[in-house]
Design a protein around this motif. Structure first.
Motif, mmCIF file in Angstrom:
data_model
loop_
_atom_site.group_PDB
_atom_site.id
_atom_site.type_symbol
_atom_site.label_atom_id
_atom_site.label_comp_id
_atom_site.label_asym_id
_atom_site.label_seq_id
_atom_site.Cartn_x
_atom_site.Cartn_y
_atom_site.Cartn_z
ATOM 1 N N LEU A 60 46.308 34.466 39.498
ATOM 2 C CA LEU A 60 46.160 34.293 40.854
ATOM 3 C C LEU A 60 47.038 33.925 41.831
ATOM 4 C CD1 LEU A 60 44.317 35.143 43.285
ATOM 5 C CD2 LEU A 60 43.488 32.800 43.274
ATOM 6 N N THR A 61 48.054 32.420 41.063
ATOM 7 C CA THR A 61 49.236 31.753 41.857
ATOM 8 C C THR A 61 49.972 32.835 41.612
ATOM 9 O OG1 THR A 61 49.426 30.373 39.986
ATOM 10 C CG2 THR A 61 47.732 29.252 41.350
ATOM 11 N N GLY A 115 52.774 39.128 31.521
ATOM 12 C CA GLY A 115 52.905 39.927 32.670
ATOM 13 C C GLY A 115 52.363 38.816 34.098
ATOM 14 N N VAL A 116 52.529 39.955 35.049
ATOM 15 C CA VAL A 116 51.956 39.089 36.213
ATOM 16 C C VAL A 116 51.478 39.765 37.571
ATOM 17 C CG1 VAL A 116 53.066 37.968 38.541
ATOM 18 C CG2 VAL A 116 54.896 37.960 36.507
ATOM 19 N N ALA A 117 49.757 38.808 37.639
ATOM 20 C CA ALA A 117 49.058 39.534 38.218
ATOM 21 C C ALA A 117 49.136 40.006 39.335
ATOM 22 C CB ALA A 117 47.315 39.484 37.621
ATOM 23 N N PHE A 118 50.227 40.611 40.216
ATOM 24 C CA PHE A 118 50.979 40.936 41.682
ATOM 25 C C PHE A 118 49.231 40.767 42.349
ATOM 26 C CE2 PHE A 118 54.723 42.179 39.787
ATOM 27 C CZ PHE A 118 55.783 40.864 40.022
ATOM 28 N N PRO A 121 44.005 39.128 43.708
ATOM 29 C CA PRO A 121 41.981 39.215 42.261
ATOM 30 C C PRO A 121 41.566 40.229 42.707
ATOM 31 C CG PRO A 121 41.618 38.249 45.121
ATOM 32 C CD PRO A 121 42.625 38.542 45.115
ATOM 33 N N TRP A 122 42.598 41.381 43.079
ATOM 34 C CA TRP A 122 41.696 43.030 43.200
ATOM 35 C C TRP A 122 41.983 43.668 42.178
ATOM 36 C CZ3 TRP A 122 44.116 40.676 47.690
ATOM 37 C CH2 TRP A 122 43.077 40.159 48.814
ATOM 38 N N GLU A 123 43.286 43.162 41.872
ATOM 39 C CA GLU A 123 43.392 43.990 40.269
ATOM 40 C C GLU A 123 43.880 43.138 39.745
ATOM 41 O OE1 GLU A 123 44.533 45.916 38.133
ATOM 42 O OE2 GLU A 123 43.214 47.303 40.030
ATOM 43 N N PRO A 124 43.019 42.850 38.331
ATOM 44 C CA PRO A 124 43.843 41.938 36.808
ATOM 45 C C PRO A 124 45.107 42.233 36.157
ATOM 46 C CG PRO A 124 41.458 42.708 36.535
ATOM 47 C CD PRO A 124 42.027 43.455 38.082
ATOM 48 N N HIS A 125 45.084 43.626 36.214
ATOM 49 C CA HIS A 125 46.586 44.116 35.588
ATOM 50 C C HIS A 125 47.545 43.381 35.963
ATOM 51 C CE1 HIS A 125 48.296 47.077 33.111
ATOM 52 N NE2 HIS A 125 49.230 46.729 34.013
ATOM 53 N N ARG A 126 48.450 43.038 34.817
ATOM 54 C CA ARG A 126 49.172 41.913 34.832
ATOM 55 C C ARG A 126 50.363 42.735 34.589
ATOM 56 N NH1 ARG A 126 48.117 36.155 33.683
ATOM 57 N NH2 ARG A 126 46.424 35.949 34.607
ATOM 58 N N TYR A 127 51.523 42.392 35.211
ATOM 59 C CA TYR A 127 52.980 43.453 35.418
ATOM 60 C C TYR A 127 54.363 42.980 34.730
ATOM 61 C CZ TYR A 127 50.052 46.351 38.604
ATOM 62 O OH TYR A 127 48.761 47.336 38.733
#
Length: 183
Positions: A60-61, A115-118, A121-127
């Motif tokens: 989240l941060t 990865g990064v959770a851009f 909190p709506w989408e937990p996928h990390r990119y």
């Protein structure tokens, strides 16, 4: 993650680009701090927070939402406590938002982590980005030493430092009317 040095350099560079006047230097420092701040989530490791959780590292941060909230909150505080001495509100907000958001961008260009959770909190996928040239920095001051530190700093000198230098020089050469009219 990229190191605090790389994040701070990019934040300060954005400060110079968006608020180039000498009296704005304190705002450059605030932008540098905003660019580093998302890594405060590493305290979660000591508290047993799972890396891949919402509150874990690069969660989240590191999101766009966190950048929006931080920039908005800081601009509000500046307006409350330093109403006459701040740059234009929208420009300051843009600087602080971009500086904070730049953290996730650099981290998504590193060679390690989850990865990064851009969109948290709506989408937990990390990119991650397809282009990942920045060597991942070890987490923790003790681990950031010796050969590991040199590897990271060398990588950041090329992939963060040189682009920042090019932007700064470009702003200096092309960014002011005086530079274009000087003979």
């Amino acid at each position: 993650m990229a190191s605090a040095f790389g994040h701070a350099l990019l934040g300060a560079t954005l400060g110079y680009l968006l608020l180039p006047a000498r009296p704005n230097r304190p705002w450059w420092l605030l932008a540098a701090a905003c660019a580093v701040l998302p890594d405060a989530d590493v305290v979660g490791f000591k508290l047993g927070v799972a890396y891949d959780s919402l509150w874990g590292h690069r969660g989240l941060t590191h999101s766009v939402l966190a950048a929006l909230v931080l920039a908005s909150g800081l601009v509000l505080l500046v307006r409350l406590f330093r109403p006459g001495s701040a740059p234009p509100r929208l420009r300051l907000w843009l600087l602080l938002f971009l500086a904070t958001a730049s953290h996730g961008v650099l981290d998504a260009m590193t060679t390690g982590g989850l990865g990064v959770a851009f969109l948290s909190p709506w989408e937990p996928h990390r990119y991650f980005f397809g282009f990942r040239p920045i060597q991942v920095s070890p987490i923790g001051v003790k681990r950031f030493a010796g050969a590991a530190a040199l590897r990271v700093l060398r990588s950041e000198a090329v992939w963060v430092g040189i682009p920042c230098l090019v932007l700064l020089l470009g702003k200096r050469v092309f960014g002011s009317p005086q530079a274009n009219t000087a003979g």
